[in-house]
Each structure stands twice: as structure tokens, then as C-alpha cells.
Design an enzyme around this catalytic site. Structure first.
Site, PDB file in Angstrom:
ATOM      1  N   GLY A  34       0.804  -1.211   0.000  1.00 16.27           N
ATOM      2  CA  GLY A  34       0.000   0.000   0.000  1.00 16.27           C
ATOM      3  C   GLY A  34       0.839   1.264   0.000  1.00 16.27           C
ATOM      4  O   GLY A  34       2.028   1.245  -0.277  1.00 16.27           O
ATOM      5  N   HIS A  37       2.441   4.494  -5.093  1.00 10.73           N
ATOM      6  CA  HIS A  37       3.024   5.594  -5.862  1.00 10.73           C
ATOM      7  C   HIS A  37       3.126   5.141  -7.320  1.00 10.73           C
ATOM      8  O   HIS A  37       2.743   4.002  -7.656  1.00 10.73           O
ATOM      9  CB  HIS A  37       4.397   5.987  -5.296  1.00 10.73           C
ATOM     10  CG  HIS A  37       5.319   4.819  -5.084  1.00 10.73           C
ATOM     11  ND1 HIS A  37       5.876   4.116  -6.118  1.00 10.73           N
ATOM     12  CD2 HIS A  37       5.747   4.227  -3.936  1.00 10.73           C
ATOM     13  CE1 HIS A  37       6.632   3.153  -5.633  1.00 10.73           C
ATOM     14  NE2 HIS A  37       6.563   3.186  -4.303  1.00 10.73           N
ATOM     15  N   GLY A  39       5.410   4.017  -9.036  1.00  5.08           N
ATOM     16  CA  GLY A  39       6.107   2.740  -9.244  1.00  5.08           C
ATOM     17  C   GLY A  39       5.126   1.571  -9.199  1.00  5.08           C
ATOM     18  O   GLY A  39       5.145   0.687 -10.067  1.00  5.08           O
ATOM     19  N   HIS A  40       4.233   1.575  -8.186  1.00  4.22           N
ATOM     20  CA  HIS A  40       3.236   0.499  -8.092  1.00  4.22           C
ATOM     21  C   HIS A  40       2.299   0.540  -9.312  1.00  4.22           C
ATOM     22  O   HIS A  40       1.936  -0.498  -9.866  1.00  4.22           O
ATOM     23  CB  HIS A  40       2.381   0.658  -6.838  1.00  4.22           C
ATOM     24  CG  HIS A  40       3.137   0.536  -5.553  1.00  4.22           C
ATOM     25  ND1 HIS A  40       3.356   1.608  -4.713  1.00  4.22           N
ATOM     26  CD2 HIS A  40       3.713  -0.531  -4.956  1.00  4.22           C
ATOM     27  CE1 HIS A  40       4.032   1.205  -3.653  1.00  4.22           C
ATOM     28  NE2 HIS A  40       4.272  -0.094  -3.771  1.00  4.22           N
ATOM     29  N   GLN A  64       7.616  -9.448   7.812  1.00 11.66           N
ATOM     30  CA  GLN A  64       8.861  -9.085   7.126  1.00 11.66           C
ATOM     31  C   GLN A  64       9.573  -7.890   7.752  1.00 11.66           C
ATOM     32  O   GLN A  64      10.569  -7.410   7.223  1.00 11.66           O
ATOM     33  CB  GLN A  64       8.618  -8.861   5.636  1.00 11.66           C
ATOM     34  CG  GLN A  64       7.828  -7.617   5.268  1.00 11.66           C
ATOM     35  CD  GLN A  64       7.473  -7.603   3.793  1.00 11.66           C
ATOM     36  OE1 GLN A  64       6.588  -8.326   3.348  1.00 11.66           O
ATOM     37  NE2 GLN A  64       8.141  -6.775   3.001  1.00 11.66           N
ATOM     38  N   GLN A 151      11.855  -3.876 -10.022  1.00  9.11           N
ATOM     39  CA  GLN A 151      13.296  -4.154 -10.015  1.00  9.11           C
ATOM     40  C   GLN A 151      14.039  -3.440  -8.880  1.00  9.11           C
ATOM     41  O   GLN A 151      15.131  -3.842  -8.511  1.00  9.11           O
ATOM     42  CB  GLN A 151      13.909  -3.749 -11.361  1.00  9.11           C
ATOM     43  CG  GLN A 151      15.341  -4.261 -11.500  1.00  9.11           C
ATOM     44  CD  GLN A 151      16.148  -3.548 -12.557  1.00  9.11           C
ATOM     45  OE1 GLN A 151      15.679  -3.434 -13.683  1.00  9.11           O
ATOM     46  NE2 GLN A 151      17.331  -3.077 -12.220  1.00  9.11           N
ATOM     47  N   LYS A 152      13.422  -2.410  -8.298  1.00 12.21           N
ATOM     48  CA  LYS A 152      14.106  -1.728  -7.183  1.00 12.21           C
ATOM     49  C   LYS A 152      14.461  -2.734  -6.089  1.00 12.21           C
ATOM     50  O   LYS A 152      15.504  -2.654  -5.478  1.00 12.21           O
ATOM     51  CB  LYS A 152      13.240  -0.614  -6.596  1.00 12.21           C
ATOM     52  CG  LYS A 152      13.982   0.141  -5.493  1.00 12.21           C
ATOM     53  CD  LYS A 152      13.192   1.312  -5.010  1.00 12.21           C
ATOM     54  CE  LYS A 152      12.113   0.922  -4.044  1.00 12.21           C
ATOM     55  NZ  LYS A 152      12.613   0.469  -2.729  1.00 12.21           N
ATOM     56  N   GLN A 156      14.706  -9.277  -3.792  1.00 10.66           N
ATOM     57  CA  GLN A 156      13.370  -9.852  -3.585  1.00 10.66           C
ATOM     58  C   GLN A 156      12.884 -10.555  -4.856  1.00 10.66           C
ATOM     59  O   GLN A 156      12.329 -11.666  -4.794  1.00 10.66           O
ATOM     60  CB  GLN A 156      12.402  -8.739  -3.181  1.00 10.66           C
ATOM     61  CG  GLN A 156      10.946  -9.148  -3.149  1.00 10.66           C
ATOM     62  CD  GLN A 156      10.061  -8.088  -2.532  1.00 10.66           C
ATOM     63  OE1 GLN A 156       9.990  -7.973  -1.326  1.00 10.66           O
ATOM     64  NE2 GLN A 156       9.358  -7.318  -3.345  1.00 10.66           N
ATOM     65  N   ARG A 190       8.639   4.555   1.383  1.00 14.38           N
ATOM     66  CA  ARG A 190       9.422   5.038   2.527  1.00 14.38           C
ATOM     67  C   ARG A 190      10.077   6.395   2.271  1.00 14.38           C
ATOM     68  O   ARG A 190      10.651   6.963   3.200  1.00 14.38           O
ATOM     69  CB  ARG A 190      10.495   4.007   2.896  1.00 14.38           C
ATOM     70  CG  ARG A 190       9.922   2.763   3.576  1.00 14.38           C
ATOM     71  CD  ARG A 190      11.025   1.845   4.061  1.00 14.38           C
ATOM     72  NE  ARG A 190      10.543   0.844   4.977  1.00 14.38           N
ATOM     73  CZ  ARG A 190      10.355  -0.450   4.672  1.00 14.38           C
ATOM     74  NH1 ARG A 190      10.590  -0.886   3.447  1.00 14.38           N
ATOM     75  NH2 ARG A 190       9.935  -1.302   5.596  1.00 14.38           N
TER      76      ARG A 190
HETATM   77  O1  PAF Z   1       7.763  -5.339  -2.107  1.00 13.45           O
HETATM   78  C1  PAF Z   1       6.851  -5.262  -1.260  1.00 13.45           C
HETATM   79  O2  PAF Z   1       6.099  -4.268  -1.179  1.00 13.45           O
HETATM   80  C2  PAF Z   1       6.654  -6.416  -0.297  1.00 13.45           C
HETATM   81  O3  PAF Z   1       7.859  -6.978   0.080  1.00 13.45           O
HETATM   82  C3  PAF Z   1       5.679  -7.491  -0.819  1.00 13.45           C
HETATM   83  C4  PAF Z   1       6.219  -8.173  -2.059  1.00 13.45           C
HETATM   84  C5  PAF Z   1       4.342  -6.845  -1.156  1.00 13.45           C
HETATM   85  C6  PAF Z   1       5.450  -8.547   0.246  1.00 13.45           C
HETATM   86  O4  PAF Z   1       4.905  -8.010   1.393  1.00 13.45           O
END
Ligand code: PAF
Length: 292
Positions: A34, A37, A39-40, A64, A151-152, A156, A190
């Protein structure tokens, strides 16, 4: 455009996914925490072009975050997120509560070895276990054919690709390019933690990565020489609190000493309240980027 559904339970999400699957519709998932921005939104556009049904998950995943990290203060604004998604081709937003998603007594986690040990994994113990566990749960709730990540978060992406392969999940993992502010700072939820002074300094992160790329493409092959230059610049222009400056193989994430083919230059540093990460995949000059 049909209305975007807000779904808060795993059962309702699975029912909807089963219904779409029965109609042979390809489902794409964009997992997010959530506070969306551009990027999402670019991940949503990337995925929507390749699927008939688009689901965005919004879940700030407690698993996490480390005990001294920013879970409690992580920015949240569901109404704003929904307003940003409504104009896009999003069929459903999956937004479970922590109680719905992690039932009392749950004692199963998903661990990926190897790839999670270096880079951010070395500085955030347990972080990737939290990510791979929640992503597996999001996959089993949304039952997507494809999921899109940014990719940032290079490490992950690599970890989730590995997990998807190892567990035969049969989901295509697509990686979309990092979206940047006009001055080069990688977009991140962030970034709201940055003071005006920190925000002014932060674009030097990307500038230092571009300088590394240009040194390598001009013929420098000693990776450490390039990393030392990045570190020096970050320390003097952004923050002395550097977690790592690394040059790693794009697949194994193992350190590379000589630049011969592809290299990921990745950095993580801490400002007062924000931990910023960024990376660049460096290829020999003139070679095209791999398709995601
Ligand atoms: O990249 C993120 O925002 C988180 O690590 C994800 C993949 C949504 C898992 O909580």
C-alpha cells in the site's frame, strides 16, 4: 469499466479466482504494502497488458519487519490507494486484515536458502522469510498466473523467482523497471520518511550508480575499484551509514570481481528514519536489456 471489488477474506478471494479460472481468464497479481506511488501503478500497467484479470494486494506484512523496524509507522492510506487504482484496469483489491491472514496458531513459514543470505538478507535477519511466506500466501489466495514485482527490490525478485521455481508454483514472475522521480531517486513508499535536506541529497544514489555503469562500460573491469568510488560518493554526498555497496552476478547474487558480462550494482544505506535501496543492472555498452 466494471467496478473494482474490495476483498478482505481469503475464501472470497479464492472463490473469485476460481470463477475467473473456470472461464479460462488469466489472472495477474501485483503484491504491495500500500501507500501506492507511480512505481506500483507502473507494475499494474505492466501486468494488465498481459492478463485478463488484475488483482492488487494491499497488506502491510508484519512478518517481514524486524523488531526495531518501521512496521507500526509504515504509511497506510487505503482510501487514497483505492482512488489511485480505480482509474486503472484493476478488477479486485485484496486487503486482508493481519488476523485474517495469519490465523492464531499458524506455524508454517517459507524459507529460501542461498539467495537470501547476502545483501539485504545480511542486514535484515528474517526479512526474506517474511516476504516469501506472505507472497506464498498471497499466491494461494489469489491463484494468479502471473505476478509482477519491481526491479528496485532486485534481491526480492530473485528470491521469489527461485521460490516459484523450487516449489513448482507455475506462476510467471515478471520484473518491471524501477520508476524514478525526475531527479533520479527511486520511488518508494518510505521516501516520505526523508527530511527535506535528506531528500535533496538522496538523488546522488542514482547518480553514483550511473557513474559506476559508465566506468564499467568505458572499460574498467575491476569491480572493486568501481564499488569503492560509489561508496566514497555515497558517504560524502548522501549518508555515512552504508549497509552495503555490492557488485553481484544477476542470477546467483554472488560477488563478482571482474566485469565481463552482466553485473548488478546494488546499494543500501540508512538516513535518519529511512533505509534506501537501489540498483542498476550493468550490461556491456550497446547490448539490449533482457525482457522481463
Ligand atoms: O515489495 C513489497 O512491497 C513487499 O515486500 C511485498 C512483495 C508486497 C510482500 O509483502
Amino acid at each position: 469499466m466494471p467496478e473494482m471489488q474490495l476483498i478482505t477474506t481469503v475464501a472470497a478471494m479464492q472463490n473469485l479466482a476460481d470463477f475467473w479460472r473456470a472461464q479460462q481468464q488469466r489472472i495477474c497479481l501485483v503484491p504491495t504494502m500500500g501507500y501506492l506511488h507511480e512505481g506500483h501503478l507502473s507494475l499494474v500497467r505492466h501486468g494488465a497488458a498481459r492478463a485478463q484479470r488484475m488483482v492488487v494486494s494491499i497488506f502491510v506484512n508484519p512478518l517481514q519487519f524486524g523488531p526495531h523496524e518501521d512496521f507500526a509507522v509504515y504509511p497506510r492510506d487505503l482510501e487514497r490507494d483505492l482512488a489511485l487504482l480505480r482509474p486503472l484496469a484493476v478488477d479486485a483489491v485484496f486487503h486482508p486484515s493481519a488476523e485474517e491472514f495469519y490465523r492464531p496458531g499458524a506455524c508454517t513459514t517459507v524459507d529460501v536458502g542461498g539467495l537470501t543470505e547476502g545483501l539485504c538478507g545480511a542486514f535484515r535477519p528474517g526479512h526474506f522469510r517474511g516476504v516469501t511466506t506472505v507472497v506464498t500466501k498471497l499466491f494461494t489466495a489469489v491463484r494468479p498466473h502471473q505476478a509482477v514485482f519491481g526491479q528496485k527490490d532486485y534481491q526480492q525478485c530473485a528470491v521469489i523467482r527461485q521460490m516459484t521455481r523450487d516449489l513448482n508454483l507455475g506462476i510467471d514472475i515478471a520484473v518491471a523497471p524501477t520508476v524514478r522521480e525526475a531527479d533520479g531517486l527511486a520511488m518508494s513508499s518510505r521516501n516520505v520518511y526523508l527530511s527535506p535536506e535528506e531528500r535533496r541529497r538522496a538523488p546522488a544514489i542514482y547518480q553514483s550508480l550511473l557513474a559506476a555503469e559508465s566506468a564499467l562500460q568505458r572499460g574498467e573491469t575491476a569491480v572493486q575499484v568501481v564499488l569503492d568510488a560509489v561508496r566514497g560518493r555515497l558517504e560524502s554526498e548522501v549518508s555515512p551509514r552504508i549497509d552495503y555497496v555490492a557488485g553481484v552476478d544477476p542470477d546467483t547474487l554472488q560477488p563478482v570481481a571482474r566485469f565481463a558480462g552482466q553485473l548488478v550494482v546494488a546499494v543500501a544505506l540508512r538516513m535518519d528514519r529511512a533505509r534506501l535501496i537501489d540498483n542498476l543492472v550493468v550490461r556491456p555498452r550497446g547490448s539490449a536489456a533482457e525482457p522481463a
